[in-house]
Write a protein that holds these residues in place. Sequence first.
Motif, PDB file in Angstrom:
ATOM      1  N   HIS A   1       0.839  -1.203   0.000  1.00 23.15           N
ATOM      2  CA  HIS A   1       0.000   0.000   0.000  1.00 23.15           C
ATOM      3  C   HIS A   1       0.869   1.247   0.000  1.00 23.15           C
ATOM      4  CE1 HIS A   1      -3.260  -2.682   0.888  1.00 23.15           C
ATOM      5  NE2 HIS A   1      -2.705  -3.057   2.039  1.00 23.15           N
ATOM      6  N   ALA A   2       0.359   2.296  -0.611  1.00 20.88           N
ATOM      7  CA  ALA A   2       1.092   3.558  -0.635  1.00 20.88           C
ATOM      8  C   ALA A   2       1.069   4.245   0.726  1.00 20.88           C
ATOM      9  CB  ALA A   2       0.495   4.478  -1.693  1.00 20.88           C
ATOM     10  N   HIS A   3       0.008   4.016   1.449  1.00 20.79           N
ATOM     11  CA  HIS A   3      -0.151   4.698   2.732  1.00 20.79           C
ATOM     12  C   HIS A   3      -1.108   3.866   3.568  1.00 20.79           C
ATOM     13  CE1 HIS A   3      -0.698   8.904   4.825  1.00 20.79           C
ATOM     14  NE2 HIS A   3       0.176   8.136   5.433  1.00 20.79           N
TER      15      HIS A   3
ATOM     16  N   THR B   1       9.669  -0.057   9.170  1.00 23.26           N
ATOM     17  CA  THR B   1       8.661   0.890   9.651  1.00 23.26           C
ATOM     18  C   THR B   1       7.664   0.169  10.550  1.00 23.26           C
ATOM     19  OG1 THR B   1       7.186   2.680   9.021  1.00 23.26           O
ATOM     20  CG2 THR B   1       7.080   0.684   7.668  1.00 23.26           C
ATOM     21  N   MET B   2       7.204   0.895  11.563  1.00 30.63           N
ATOM     22  CA  MET B   2       6.370   0.265  12.583  1.00 30.63           C
ATOM     23  C   MET B   2       4.975   0.860  12.660  1.00 30.63           C
ATOM     24  SD  MET B   2       9.436   0.096  15.364  1.00 30.63           S
ATOM     25  CE  MET B   2       8.472  -0.470  16.755  1.00 30.63           C
ATOM     26  N   ASP B   3       4.871   2.157  12.531  1.00 32.91           N
ATOM     27  CA  ASP B   3       3.567   2.779  12.720  1.00 32.91           C
ATOM     28  C   ASP B   3       2.742   2.785  11.430  1.00 32.91           C
ATOM     29  OD1 ASP B   3       5.383   4.531  11.514  1.00 32.91           O
ATOM     30  OD2 ASP B   3       4.433   6.320  12.348  1.00 32.91           O
ATOM     31  N   LYS B   4       3.392   3.230  10.377  1.00 33.01           N
ATOM     32  CA  LYS B   4       2.685   3.363   9.103  1.00 33.01           C
ATOM     33  C   LYS B   4       3.597   2.925   7.971  1.00 33.01           C
ATOM     34  CE  LYS B   4       1.367   7.761   8.673  1.00 33.01           C
ATOM     35  NZ  LYS B   4       0.583   8.883   8.079  1.00 33.01           N
ATOM     36  N   ALA B   5       2.985   2.494   6.892  1.00 31.45           N
ATOM     37  CA  ALA B   5       3.705   2.335   5.626  1.00 31.45           C
ATOM     38  C   ALA B   5       3.428   3.585   4.819  1.00 31.45           C
ATOM     39  CB  ALA B   5       3.208   1.110   4.877  1.00 31.45           C
ATOM     40  N   ARG B   6       4.483   4.150   4.235  1.00 35.48           N
ATOM     41  CA  ARG B   6       4.314   5.448   3.583  1.00 35.48           C
ATOM     42  C   ARG B   6       4.601   5.435   2.082  1.00 35.48           C
ATOM     43  NH1 ARG B   6       6.158   6.341   8.694  1.00 35.48           N
ATOM     44  NH2 ARG B   6       4.885   7.724   9.970  1.00 35.48           N
TER      45      ARG B   6
ATOM     46  N   PRO C   1       9.747  -1.059   3.733  1.00 35.06           N
ATOM     47  CA  PRO C   1      10.068  -2.329   4.415  1.00 35.06           C
ATOM     48  C   PRO C   1       9.416  -2.418   5.801  1.00 35.06           C
ATOM     49  CG  PRO C   1      12.064  -1.271   3.558  1.00 35.06           C
ATOM     50  CD  PRO C   1      10.961  -0.251   3.501  1.00 35.06           C
ATOM     51  N   ILE C   2       8.824  -3.563   6.086  1.00 35.41           N
ATOM     52  CA  ILE C   2       8.120  -3.751   7.352  1.00 35.41           C
ATOM     53  C   ILE C   2       8.711  -4.906   8.166  1.00 35.41           C
ATOM     54  CG2 ILE C   2       5.875  -4.340   8.372  1.00 35.41           C
ATOM     55  CD1 ILE C   2       4.622  -2.907   5.924  1.00 35.41           C
ATOM     56  N   ALA C   3       9.129  -5.952   7.495  1.00 37.70           N
ATOM     57  CA  ALA C   3       9.688  -7.108   8.209  1.00 37.70           C
ATOM     58  C   ALA C   3      10.734  -7.760   7.321  1.00 37.70           C
ATOM     59  CB  ALA C   3       8.585  -8.116   8.548  1.00 37.70           C
TER      60      ALA C   3
END
Lengths: 784, 260
Positions: A44-46, A103-108, A113-115
């Motif tokens: 997702h973009a956001h 990133t932990m709070d939001k994907a921007r 990258p999240i995990a």
Amino acid sequence: MVENGIGASLKRKEDNRFLTGKGNYTDDINRPGQTYAYIVRSPHAHATINSVDISAAKSAPGVVAVFVGQDLLDDAVGGLVCGASVTGKGGEVNKVPPRNVLTMDKARFVGDPIAVVIAETLAQAKDGAELVAIDYTELPSTVSTANSDADGAPQLHEECPNNVALDWELGDKAAVDAAFASAAKTAEVELVNNRMVTNAMEPRAAVGEYNSGTDDLTLYVTSQNPHVHRLVMSAFMNIAPEHKFRVVAPDVGGGFGSKIFTYNEEAICAWAAKRINRPVKWTSDRSEGFMSDAHGRDHVTKAEMAMDADGKFTGMRVTSKGNMGAYLQLFSVSIPTLFHGFLLAGQYTTPAIYLEMRCVMTNTAPVDAARGAGRPEATYLLERLVDVAAGEMGLDPAEIRRRNFIKADQMPYQTPVVQCYDSGDYHASLDMALKNADYDGFGARQAEAKGRGKLRGIGLSSYIEACGVAPSAAVGSLGVGVGLWESAQVRFNPTGGVTVFTGTHSHGQGHETAFAQLVTERLGVPVENVEVVHGDTDKGQFGMGTYGSRSLPVGGVAIANACDKIIAKGKKIAAHCLEAAEDDIEFGEGNFTVAGTDKVMNIAEVAFTAYVPHNYPEGVEPGLDEIAFFDPLNFSFPAGAHVCEVEVDPDTGTLEIVKYTAVDDFGTLVNPMIVAGQVHGGLAHGIGQALLENCVYDEDTGQLVSGSFQDYCMPRADNLPSFDVDYCPTVPIHNPLGVKGCGEAGAIAAPPAVINAIVNALGIKHLDMPATPEVVWRAAQAAS
Amino acid sequence: MYDFKFHSAFSVDDAAAKLAAAEDGTVMAGGQTLIPVLKQRLANPSDVVDLSGAGLSGITNNGDSVTIGAMTTHAEVAGSSDVSAALRSVAEGIGDAQVRNRGTLGGSVANNDPAADYPAALLGLGATITTNQRDIAADDFFTGLFETALNDGEIIKSVTFPNATKAAYAKFPNPASRYAMVGVFAAQAADGVRVAVTGATDCAHRGPKLEAALSANWSPDALDGVTIPADHINGDIHGSPEYRAHLVVVMAKRAVAAAG
């Protein structure tokens, strides 16, 4: 005359391994017990990240570990840093929104990258990654450079209200307003500088390795500046202390700016290698590169010129927005401000210039330096504006340039936008380019083309750039967080071979050859006896790396200075051995000679004596191994005139570049063949931007539309003509070697030359890059 | 790429049997589409049956028509003296040298990519597709976006192209992918004027307006004033529907001009 010294078009020493498959790139490096990392990225973009469930992934076959952002925080690993603090309007320094490695709070942005899943094989890591369950709440996104600061636009960071990271201005607004108020004529153009993905041939990659016995950490990484990588990861990210951390950038297949920066995946490999006590490898696939490499350019701009009745420029006003993407990368806001604004005078005497630049955050990949970095943006808007101004004045584009050029006898020339040019002869380079391009014969060629149903056009670009970054005090005062000197160590081995350690890094530029030629010229040793070593923080002294066409003008001078120290010490040794006074020793072409005699000692003999000091001057240290650091007094200012000639097929909008003439002032050429290659590559880059390349995000969904080579069009050989490359050198007063940088010039000069030619062919005022067939066809339809 | 079972087929019947035995199998011709799809994990077949050993390669010309085996590569077609210049030009315009050395006629036809070149040639020449089950006229074969008349388990053996009096293919390549943004194959074929368009819509198709104009007068000028409505025409970042619709006519004219 030294053989194979400065001016020799020596074939590149490094090409043997590159052309025979013997290169050693990061992905070629495999360490015992190596694991493979795969990054779980936001689709997702956001989106708000509600939860990340890694339990299933952790128990998947072959999975060694799965980490999320908190795991790095638990180990006190810091986030990615922005190295620029640029002071904007009202004395306000750019905001720096925090960026965790994961990133932990939001994907921007799409690809955030999240995990990371680390497994025995890459396939198992990918299988595991599919089991990472992330619960998102999708948010509205904004990708537009022009509109992301509008009221009501989705907000990326609390730290950046209205998505504005920086509001910056440069120049004398009142003087510019006054110039417009009293102008005889004005010209105006609104334009877009398209977003590009640099797409180095070698994707980014990293291999982290930890030795628990010594507590040493090693990171092999695709970097243009391994020492800076180590510095950032050590000082700001707390991954390992510098003295226990080795960063190796082995052969690197192109960087174009995108491999300057420290990236999430690199930090993960370094940190995780210690955490799991096994080597960790990550290699970007091309799709990941498209979405996660730092992108380049992406400005929307309005540019205006005020003129007197003779077409003399009296004032220029530029209002622009630059897209920074979702996070501020390492240089980020310094590119659309300092590296862009300071070049807005171009080759002209425009006395008053005012730029307003707003740096906006959007739900796109971070934007940062890419080949030229700010200077292509400045050159494009200026050289387009100059052509529009010529149209307003009814002057030939060459004539309006001549009327406004800084004259050679005005050098050094202080522009109204900080830079002080140290050399250049813009009339001479334009005259030479027009002659080489047969500018006078264009009318006949245009008429002939018309008979074949083709629209022929010609366009000029008189560019200047500031490279060889640069004086440390100057860049420091502007908010760049490092010194930009360069270092070299020149080591004679006992048997006469020379090993040169440079703090720069070659990722295709040919340093191993050009620097060896410098040493050959300076010390008179055969070029095959000189080996250039770079890219390993454990081999040689600290260095700042390669970007901004700085390797030769800064790093080359450091090598020359180290050579001079070698000569100075060698004179002491030779004087002793030859039983002469040190002052009587002359050095040239590799020989120390007692002046006025035939008593001579070759530098190889001196080196041997230095290491076997049986008969040796008192008080002189053994060994012949010298180090030098060079901090330049000014930037280097390559400049030139390029002429592009195109033929447009009005039925389809396709066009052919039928002739491209480049005349560049790079000062002294160390290896003309390598320089020509750099020019060719730069032109391909610039022509690619002008005609083909466009990184597109969907305005509604924020998805990356041009996410592969199926949709992102890189220039290919058949898009390009055979270039006519020539030189019109002047002597830079600030550079001891008389050299200027050449790596970015083509990318800077070409876009306006190409667009000016198309605009000329169609008889229109402007069209935006990339001038794809449809863009050109529509413009031709509208014009006819 | 997900795991799958790999089989080499030694004949078409062997391939069909192996495919029939698979839970969710697929055949692989040159693999120029399938392998990238597998690498990106966009497909997860249980079995892949490789046709490269199935004896489906080769070109024969009997004077009235040319029959090309399904596994004949684009490079082989492009370099064959048994094949018409028009068909050779189609083959040599596909992809790059690597793709042409691996990619096959049968693979391209069975995949029916909306921007592929061969479907236009099959329609433009009135070709016949021979499978392990039957013969299918090209006009009945290309049914939709990546859709064909092939049944499950049906495998193309060869394609037969009748000779044409005049024929040529004009392609406007996508600048990035070099697939056809618009490609037009125009021919004075065995059964009359045929004009086939690829790249413009979700599936290659014949152009009745173009055929009517050219049947009356085989000349580029005959297409002056012919317009193609932009509804149903593809649009993307490379070209709007209006632009592609315009290109259909321009490419048709160029094909006719090239055919002579």
